[in-house]
Design a protein around this motif. Structure first.
Motif, PDB file in Angstrom:
ATOM      1  N   GLU A 190       0.836  -1.210   0.000  1.00 10.22           N
ATOM      2  CA  GLU A 190       0.000   0.000   0.000  1.00 10.22           C
ATOM      3  C   GLU A 190       0.869   1.258   0.000  1.00 10.22           C
ATOM      4  O   GLU A 190       1.909   1.288   0.659  1.00 10.22           O
ATOM      5  N   PRO A 191       0.422   2.317  -0.700  1.00 11.75           N
ATOM      6  CA  PRO A 191       1.148   3.587  -0.597  1.00 11.75           C
ATOM      7  C   PRO A 191       1.142   4.063   0.856  1.00 11.75           C
ATOM      8  O   PRO A 191       0.192   3.763   1.592  1.00 11.75           O
ATOM      9  N   ASN A 231       5.271  -0.639   2.098  1.00 12.49           N
ATOM     10  CA  ASN A 231       5.608  -1.087   0.729  1.00 12.49           C
ATOM     11  C   ASN A 231       7.129  -1.229   0.602  1.00 12.49           C
ATOM     12  O   ASN A 231       7.872  -0.767   1.468  1.00 12.49           O
ATOM     13  N   ALA A 271       2.921  -2.161 -10.804  1.00  8.66           N
ATOM     14  CA  ALA A 271       1.829  -1.581 -10.004  1.00  8.66           C
ATOM     15  C   ALA A 271       2.408  -0.871  -8.781  1.00  8.66           C
ATOM     16  O   ALA A 271       1.976   0.231  -8.417  1.00  8.66           O
ATOM     17  N   LEU A 327       3.933   2.422  -9.754  1.00  9.02           N
ATOM     18  CA  LEU A 327       2.914   3.451 -10.005  1.00  9.02           C
ATOM     19  C   LEU A 327       2.345   4.003  -8.696  1.00  9.02           C
ATOM     20  O   LEU A 327       2.183   5.207  -8.549  1.00  9.02           O
ATOM     21  N   THR A 328       2.067   3.103  -7.740  1.00  8.65           N
ATOM     22  CA  THR A 328       1.374   3.558  -6.529  1.00  8.65           C
ATOM     23  C   THR A 328       2.320   4.033  -5.427  1.00  8.65           C
ATOM     24  O   THR A 328       1.911   4.793  -4.555  1.00  8.65           O
ATOM     25  N   CYS A 329       3.581   3.571  -5.445  1.00  5.67           N
ATOM     26  CA  CYS A 329       4.485   3.868  -4.320  1.00  5.67           C
ATOM     27  C   CYS A 329       5.851   4.409  -4.737  1.00  5.67           C
ATOM     28  O   CYS A 329       6.673   4.726  -3.880  1.00  5.67           O
ATOM     29  N   ALA A 339       3.422  10.128  -5.138  1.00  7.83           N
ATOM     30  CA  ALA A 339       3.057   9.125  -6.153  1.00  7.83           C
ATOM     31  C   ALA A 339       1.800   9.560  -6.911  1.00  7.83           C
ATOM     32  O   ALA A 339       1.700   9.368  -8.123  1.00  7.83           O
ATOM     33  N   GLY A 340       0.856  10.148  -6.207  1.00  5.45           N
ATOM     34  CA  GLY A 340      -0.364  10.619  -6.872  1.00  5.45           C
ATOM     35  C   GLY A 340      -0.037  11.708  -7.877  1.00  5.45           C
ATOM     36  O   GLY A 340      -0.522  11.698  -9.018  1.00  5.45           O
ATOM     37  N   ALA A 369       1.627  10.225 -10.998  1.00  5.03           N
ATOM     38  CA  ALA A 369       0.634   9.560 -11.861  1.00  5.03           C
ATOM     39  C   ALA A 369      -0.204  10.615 -12.579  1.00  5.03           C
ATOM     40  O   ALA A 369      -0.519  10.493 -13.768  1.00  5.03           O
ATOM     41  N   PRO A 380       4.328   4.125 -14.558  1.00 10.85           N
ATOM     42  CA  PRO A 380       5.017   3.564 -13.392  1.00 10.85           C
ATOM     43  C   PRO A 380       6.460   4.046 -13.413  1.00 10.85           C
ATOM     44  O   PRO A 380       7.063   4.145 -14.490  1.00 10.85           O
TER      45      PRO A 380
END
Ligand code: GLN
Length: 304
Positions: A89-90, A110, A232, A235-237, A243-244, A247, A253
């Motif tokens: 998880e981020p 993460n 993935a 991209l998220t972490c 990270a947001g 993106a 990613p």
């Protein structure tokens, strides 16, 4: 056919005009000496064409970008068991924060925050015969380039000032999530972060994540499913509490390091690396992020 060379030359030119380039990391004293005006960008596409602009062939400290490569090697060694020790998880927190680690009983959010990368380092120390040599060989093999190596001065510089990483490792140990000695694991971790590569070499190492697990020579390192999971996580972490934003602006990613490097990729299409040592206040390369925003806007190619 996209005009990669034209686009990256224009990006290099545009970055020269920017006056606020961010601030070079100084908490690792050796990194504070790097010239903030450096800028490089390199593309390696799925057909193995290379495009370079600016200082793309000058080596720099890859720092946290190494965390993706240690994750790939450890995932290949232990498989899905890895996720018993690190979450996916981020964190929404800076890369070196410890508060969540205590709240969540020693399971890092993460593998890209420092605590998570230290657990991955512990797994490699347990599974590799000569951890530092074997990890370097893995990167040299991925890139087919034996000139890639550690910068021992940078590793030592970080060891001397690595208070927060010592705190993270001791906390992990207290929760039973570190099997080896703190000093042995951190020695490996500081070395992995000290590896020097240029933008071209980074795109070559990350080709496996763009190319469904296969390197440029066609050797298979990861399953398609493992590549899906690692991309993935990037991209998220990959940019911590930014990270947001990455993106949103770039749409790929990717992974940053406090040496000012960023690597990003569009599956089955290209890998792109930038280097600009000035960081924003979240610890990510300021001009690198701007350059990649311009790149995906001009090419019209992001994962979205
Ligand atoms: N070696 C650095 C550290 O542990 C890596 C951080 C980074 O690149 N974000 O603080």
């Amino acid at each position: 056919m996209i005009q990669y060379q034209k686009i990256i030359d224009k990006i290099s030119e545009d970055t020269k005009k920017v006056t606020d380039k961010g601030v070079v990391a100084s908490y690792i004293p050796e990194l504070a000496t790097i010239n903030v005006d450096k800028f490089g960008i390199h593309i390696l596409d799925a057909e193995k064409n290379n495009f370079s602009s600016g200082d793309a062939l000058e080596k720099f400290s890859i720092q946290s970008i190494s965390k993706v490569l240690t994750l790939a090697l450890s995932f290949g060694l232990v498989g899905e068991d890895l996720w018993k020790r690190v979450d996916v998880e981020p964190s929404g927190d800076p890369f070196n924060h410890l508060s969540l680690l205590e709240l969540e009983n020693g399971i890092p959010r993460n593998p890209f925050i420092n605590a998570g990368a230290i657990v991955i380092a512990d797994i490699l120390v347990s599974h590799l015969k000569n951890p530092k040599e074997d990890f370097l060989k893995f990167i040299q093999e991925l890139t087919n380039d034996t000139t890639i190596t550690y910068n021992r001065k940078v590793a030592l510089s970080e060891k001397i000032t690595g208070y927060k990483n010592y705190a993270a490792a001791h906390l992990l140990k207290s929760y039973g999530n570190l099997n080896n000695d703190v000093d042995t694991v951190l020695d490996f971790y500081f070395h992995q972060c000290s590896i020097e590569m240029n933008c071209k070499q980074l795109t070559s190492a990350f080709f496996i994540f763009m190319n469904r697990g296969k390197c440029q020579r066609g050797k298979n390192y990861l399953s398609i499913n493992q590549v899906k999971r690692i991309n993935a996580l990037m991209l998220t972490c990959g940019f911590y509490d930014e990270a947001g934003e990455f993106a949103f602006e770039v749409g790929l990613p990717g992974k940053s390091g406090v040496g000012g490097g960023i690597i990003a990729l569009l599956p089955n299409t290209y890998c792109v690396a930038t280097w600009s040592p000035g960081l924003n206040f979240k610890g990510n390369s300021k001009l690198g992020m701007a350059a990649l925003e311009e790149f995906t806007t001009k090419t019209g190619h992001s994962i979205f």
